[in-house]
Design a protein around this motif. Structure first.
Motif, PDB file in Angstrom:
ATOM      1  N   LYS A 319      -1.385   8.962  -8.217  1.00  0.00           N
ATOM      2  CA  LYS A 319      -0.661   8.514  -9.411  1.00  0.00           C
ATOM      3  C   LYS A 319       0.808   8.830  -9.206  1.00  0.00           C
ATOM      4  N   ASP A 320       1.660   7.962  -9.743  1.00  0.00           N
ATOM      5  CA  ASP A 320       3.086   8.120  -9.528  1.00  0.00           C
ATOM      6  C   ASP A 320       3.832   7.661 -10.769  1.00  0.00           C
ATOM      7  N   PHE A 321       4.989   8.270 -10.992  1.00  0.00           N
ATOM      8  CA  PHE A 321       5.817   7.996 -12.167  1.00  0.00           C
ATOM      9  C   PHE A 321       6.625   6.709 -12.016  1.00  0.00           C
ATOM     10  N   ALA A 322       6.536   6.056 -10.857  1.00  0.00           N
ATOM     11  CA  ALA A 322       7.362   4.880 -10.575  1.00  0.00           C
ATOM     12  C   ALA A 322       7.278   3.850 -11.701  1.00  0.00           C
ATOM     13  N   HIS A 323       8.437   3.362 -12.129  1.00  0.00           N
ATOM     14  CA  HIS A 323       8.446   2.319 -13.163  1.00  0.00           C
ATOM     15  C   HIS A 323       9.578   1.314 -12.959  1.00  0.00           C
ATOM     16  N   SER A 324      10.698   1.725 -12.379  1.00  0.00           N
ATOM     17  CA  SER A 324      11.792   0.785 -12.117  1.00  0.00           C
ATOM     18  C   SER A 324      11.497   0.014 -10.831  1.00  0.00           C
ATOM     19  N   PRO A 325      12.135  -1.135 -10.627  1.00  0.00           N
ATOM     20  CA  PRO A 325      11.856  -1.944  -9.429  1.00  0.00           C
ATOM     21  C   PRO A 325      12.037  -1.187  -8.117  1.00  0.00           C
ATOM     22  N   SER A 326      13.122  -0.440  -7.986  1.00  0.00           N
ATOM     23  CA  SER A 326      13.368   0.267  -6.721  1.00  0.00           C
ATOM     24  C   SER A 326      12.341   1.362  -6.481  1.00  0.00           C
ATOM     25  N   LYS A 327      11.947   2.073  -7.537  1.00  0.00           N
ATOM     26  CA  LYS A 327      10.943   3.131  -7.403  1.00  0.00           C
ATOM     27  C   LYS A 327       9.590   2.532  -7.042  1.00  0.00           C
ATOM     28  N   LEU A 328       9.284   1.402  -7.679  1.00  0.00           N
ATOM     29  CA  LEU A 328       8.013   0.721  -7.421  1.00  0.00           C
ATOM     30  C   LEU A 328       7.912   0.311  -5.950  1.00  0.00           C
ATOM     31  N   LYS A 329       8.941  -0.332  -5.449  1.00  0.00           N
ATOM     32  CA  LYS A 329       8.932  -0.785  -4.059  1.00  0.00           C
ATOM     33  C   LYS A 329       8.871   0.396  -3.090  1.00  0.00           C
ATOM     34  N   ALA A 330       9.668   1.424  -3.348  1.00  0.00           N
ATOM     35  CA  ALA A 330       9.713   2.579  -2.450  1.00  0.00           C
ATOM     36  C   ALA A 330       8.370   3.298  -2.392  1.00  0.00           C
ATOM     37  N   THR A 331       7.699   3.405  -3.524  1.00  0.00           N
ATOM     38  CA  THR A 331       6.416   4.106  -3.560  1.00  0.00           C
ATOM     39  C   THR A 331       5.339   3.319  -2.826  1.00  0.00           C
ATOM     40  N   ILE A 332       5.295   2.018  -3.042  1.00  0.00           N
ATOM     41  CA  ILE A 332       4.338   1.170  -2.328  1.00  0.00           C
ATOM     42  C   ILE A 332       4.595   1.224  -0.829  1.00  0.00           C
ATOM     43  N   ASP A 333       5.852   1.089  -0.431  1.00  0.00           N
ATOM     44  CA  ASP A 333       6.202   1.113   0.994  1.00  0.00           C
ATOM     45  C   ASP A 333       5.824   2.446   1.634  1.00  0.00           C
ATOM     46  N   ALA A 334       5.993   3.548   0.883  1.00  0.00           N
ATOM     47  CA  ALA A 334       5.682   4.867   1.433  1.00  0.00           C
ATOM     48  C   ALA A 334       4.201   4.994   1.768  1.00  0.00           C
ATOM     49  N   VAL A 335       3.342   4.544   0.852  1.00  0.00           N
ATOM     50  CA  VAL A 335       1.894   4.664   1.089  1.00  0.00           C
ATOM     51  C   VAL A 335       1.456   3.734   2.220  1.00  0.00           C
ATOM     52  N   LYS A 336       2.010   2.524   2.271  1.00  0.00           N
ATOM     53  CA  LYS A 336       1.644   1.587   3.349  1.00  0.00           C
ATOM     54  C   LYS A 336       2.105   2.105   4.710  1.00  0.00           C
ATOM     55  N   THR A 337       3.280   2.704   4.775  1.00  0.00           N
ATOM     56  CA  THR A 337       3.788   3.221   6.043  1.00  0.00           C
ATOM     57  C   THR A 337       2.969   4.419   6.512  1.00  0.00           C
ATOM     58  N   GLN A 338       2.544   5.241   5.563  1.00  0.00           N
ATOM     59  CA  GLN A 338       1.785   6.445   5.928  1.00  0.00           C
ATOM     60  C   GLN A 338       0.374   6.116   6.389  1.00  0.00           C
ATOM     61  N   PHE A 339      -0.202   5.056   5.823  1.00  0.00           N
ATOM     62  CA  PHE A 339      -1.586   4.671   6.151  1.00  0.00           C
ATOM     63  C   PHE A 339      -1.601   3.184   6.540  1.00  0.00           C
ATOM     64  N   THR A 340      -1.113   2.896   7.718  1.00  0.00           N
ATOM     65  CA  THR A 340      -0.937   1.507   8.149  1.00  0.00           C
ATOM     66  C   THR A 340      -2.262   0.765   8.315  1.00  0.00           C
ATOM     67  N   ASP A 341      -3.346   1.497   8.546  1.00  0.00           N
ATOM     68  CA  ASP A 341      -4.635   0.846   8.784  1.00  0.00           C
ATOM     69  C   ASP A 341      -5.466   0.719   7.515  1.00  0.00           C
ATOM     70  N   ARG A 342      -4.931   1.146   6.373  1.00  0.00           N
ATOM     71  CA  ARG A 342      -5.698   1.072   5.133  1.00  0.00           C
ATOM     72  C   ARG A 342      -5.141  -0.014   4.206  1.00  0.00           C
ATOM     73  N   LYS A 343      -6.045  -0.677   3.512  1.00  0.00           N
ATOM     74  CA  LYS A 343      -5.660  -1.604   2.454  1.00  0.00           C
ATOM     75  C   LYS A 343      -5.048  -0.810   1.308  1.00  0.00           C
ATOM     76  N   LEU A 344      -4.079  -1.400   0.619  1.00  0.00           N
ATOM     77  CA  LEU A 344      -3.460  -0.736  -0.525  1.00  0.00           C
ATOM     78  C   LEU A 344      -3.644  -1.563  -1.792  1.00  0.00           C
ATOM     79  N   VAL A 345      -4.313  -0.952  -2.773  1.00  0.00           N
ATOM     80  CA  VAL A 345      -4.421  -1.521  -4.115  1.00  0.00           C
ATOM     81  C   VAL A 345      -3.374  -0.799  -4.967  1.00  0.00           C
ATOM     82  N   ALA A 346      -2.392  -1.555  -5.464  1.00  0.00           N
ATOM     83  CA  ALA A 346      -1.286  -0.946  -6.214  1.00  0.00           C
ATOM     84  C   ALA A 346      -1.209  -1.540  -7.614  1.00  0.00           C
ATOM     85  N   CYS A 347      -1.160  -0.669  -8.613  1.00  0.00           N
ATOM     86  CA  CYS A 347      -1.114  -1.112 -10.012  1.00  0.00           C
ATOM     87  C   CYS A 347       0.061  -0.458 -10.725  1.00  0.00           C
TER      88      CYS A 347
END
Length: 450
Positions: A319-347
């Protein structure tokens, strides 16, 4: 000292009330409604108002000061009585300055990363048992309250929010602290209800630099182009120190700082930049790089900032506090970069005034493109509570510019959809400054199917 808090139930307000109570001040307070955890915390220290609501009889000449919370309105009867009596009325940032004006003040500002940078600094100082006061925007492990003010601590670490100080003081909070050491983590337009244009918003950071004490230090993010231009053109008498992403490597989902190969419990480019900002601040406080790395290796993150809800070999839920566009993108990118072989479901739950503003919505274009399954949720009650005009699923899809985006405005339907997905070798990222209409995220995480 006799201090009365109008709107004592606020996040910072109730923590400041407790801190001053511990300091020996006589504290009273009022509010129309107080939610948990503020209610229990105030009750623990016998500071919970006996009755909810506003009562001007609580205000008298015996008070040394009144602290006014942002939740109160300008026609609040207690505020009016205090004004009639000529009492000294502070916003909480004004009073924080009063409590710290004889200390070295470190103020962390910026559109994102403030809480994390502040938390990192507190963690390192605590690791070395330094004496310090603080104001931070989240509950941290190892810290009972979010505010501490004492007579003896030589330094105060302050998370500097750019939102307004009080109903009668329209200055951004971080303008009032007069930092000796300041951080600006970056600028991404937010609070459109107060700063209607990007220029209005960026101007607040230019002004913030001018509030730094002469001869002080400004630590700022080198990666932010607009911020760099503001800093470059600033005539303020301050030392300027830029930071960027430190050298690192990722091995089996773990990030290591180089060249020492210090293993971290956090990840993502933004967290790494936050780490470098915290390192520069700690250097100003006589903690060198080697000492900092030793301490930061045990830092697990601030609450609701890429906070792990559950984790195993196949699936992590965050869970993450992200709500603004830049925070949203940065948080999604961080999880995808850390786990490149995993699918990411982001809400993402659109919940703030800015995110529910139809004119601002277009700022989200492309922000969820890196998610394999991108989901937007809006609780329709949020529009009602904020007295804003609702917009449609079509408006959301067009604004995010993502043809595969899924939209929900019913919490039960969202939950059913999430539970129906296959999470084998997949991560789930839930982002919001709200609560998904009462979602129990740990319960949801425990129910996910493989």
């Amino acid at each position: 000292m006799r201090i009365h808090f109008i709107a004592i139930g606020g996040s910072a307000m109730h923590n400041l009330a407790i801190a001053l109570h511990k300091k020996g001040y006589q504290i009273s307070g009022s509010d129309d409604v107080i939610f948990e955890p503020a209610k229990s915390r105030l009750d623990k220290y016998n500071l919970l108002p006996e009755e909810m609501g506003w009562n001007p009889e609580r205000i008298s000449h015996y008070l040394d000061a009144v602290i006014l919370g942002m939740h109160a309105r300008i026609d609040n009867p207690e505020l009016i009585k205090a004004q009639e009596l000529g009492l000294k009325i502070y916003s909480y940032p004004e009073y924080i300055y009063e409590q710290s004006k004889n200390k070295l003040r470190v103020v962390i500002g910026g559109s994102h990363g403030k809480t994390t940078i502040t938390s990192m600094i507190l963690h390192v100082l605590n690791f070395y048992k330094r004496d310090f006061d603080y104001l931070v925007g989240a509950q941290l492990a190892g810290f009972e309250t979010m505010v501490k003010v004492t007579e003896d601590a030589p330094v105060m670490i302050i998370e500097g929010d750019e939102y307004l100080s009080s109903p009668i003081d329209r200055r951004p909070k971080f303008h009032l602290y007069h930092a000796n050491v300041a951080v600006i983590s970056g600028i991404a337009w937010d609070h459109i209800n107060v700063f209607p244009t990007y220029a209005d918003y960026t101007e607040q950071f230019d002004k913030f630099i001018n509030t730094i004490e002469a001869g002080g230090s400004l630590i700022y993010c080198k990666a932010d182009k607009d911020l760099n231009e503001i800093v470059e053109h600033s005539k303020a008498d301050v030392k300027k120190n830029a930071y960027a992403i430190p050298e690192h490597e990722i091995v089996n989902g773990i990030t290591y700082l180089l060249p020492e190969r210090t293993a971290l419990k956090i990840f993502g480019d933004h967290n790494l930049m936050n780490l470098n900002a915290a390192k520069l601040v700690c250097n100003e406080l006589d903690i060198d790089a080697k000492m900092f790395n030793e301490a930061i290796s045990s830092f697990t993150g601030a609450a609701k900032r890429l906070e792990v809800i559950s984790s195993d070999d196949l699936t992590n839920v965050y869970k993450d506090f992200a709500h603004s566009p830049s925070k949203l993108k940065a948080t999604i990118d961080a999880v995808k970069t850390q786990f490149t072989d995993r699918k990411l479901v982001a809400c993402i739950e659109l919940h703030t005034f800015s995110s529910l503003n139809k004119d601002f919505l277009k700022e989200y274009a492309g922000s969820m493109d890196n998610a394999d399954d991108a989901i937007v949720f809006i609780d329709l009650k949020s529009f009602e509570q904020k007295r804003m005009e609702p917009f449609s699923e079509e408006d959301v899809r067009e604004a995010f510019a993502n043809p595969n985006l899924k939209f929900f405005n019913d919490a039960k339907e969202l939950k059913a959809y999430l539970l129906g997905l296959n999470y084998s070798n997949a991560n789930l990222l839930m982002m919001s400054s709200g609560n998904y209409a009462g979602f129990d995220l740990p319960e949801l995480a425990a129910s996910l199917k493989r």
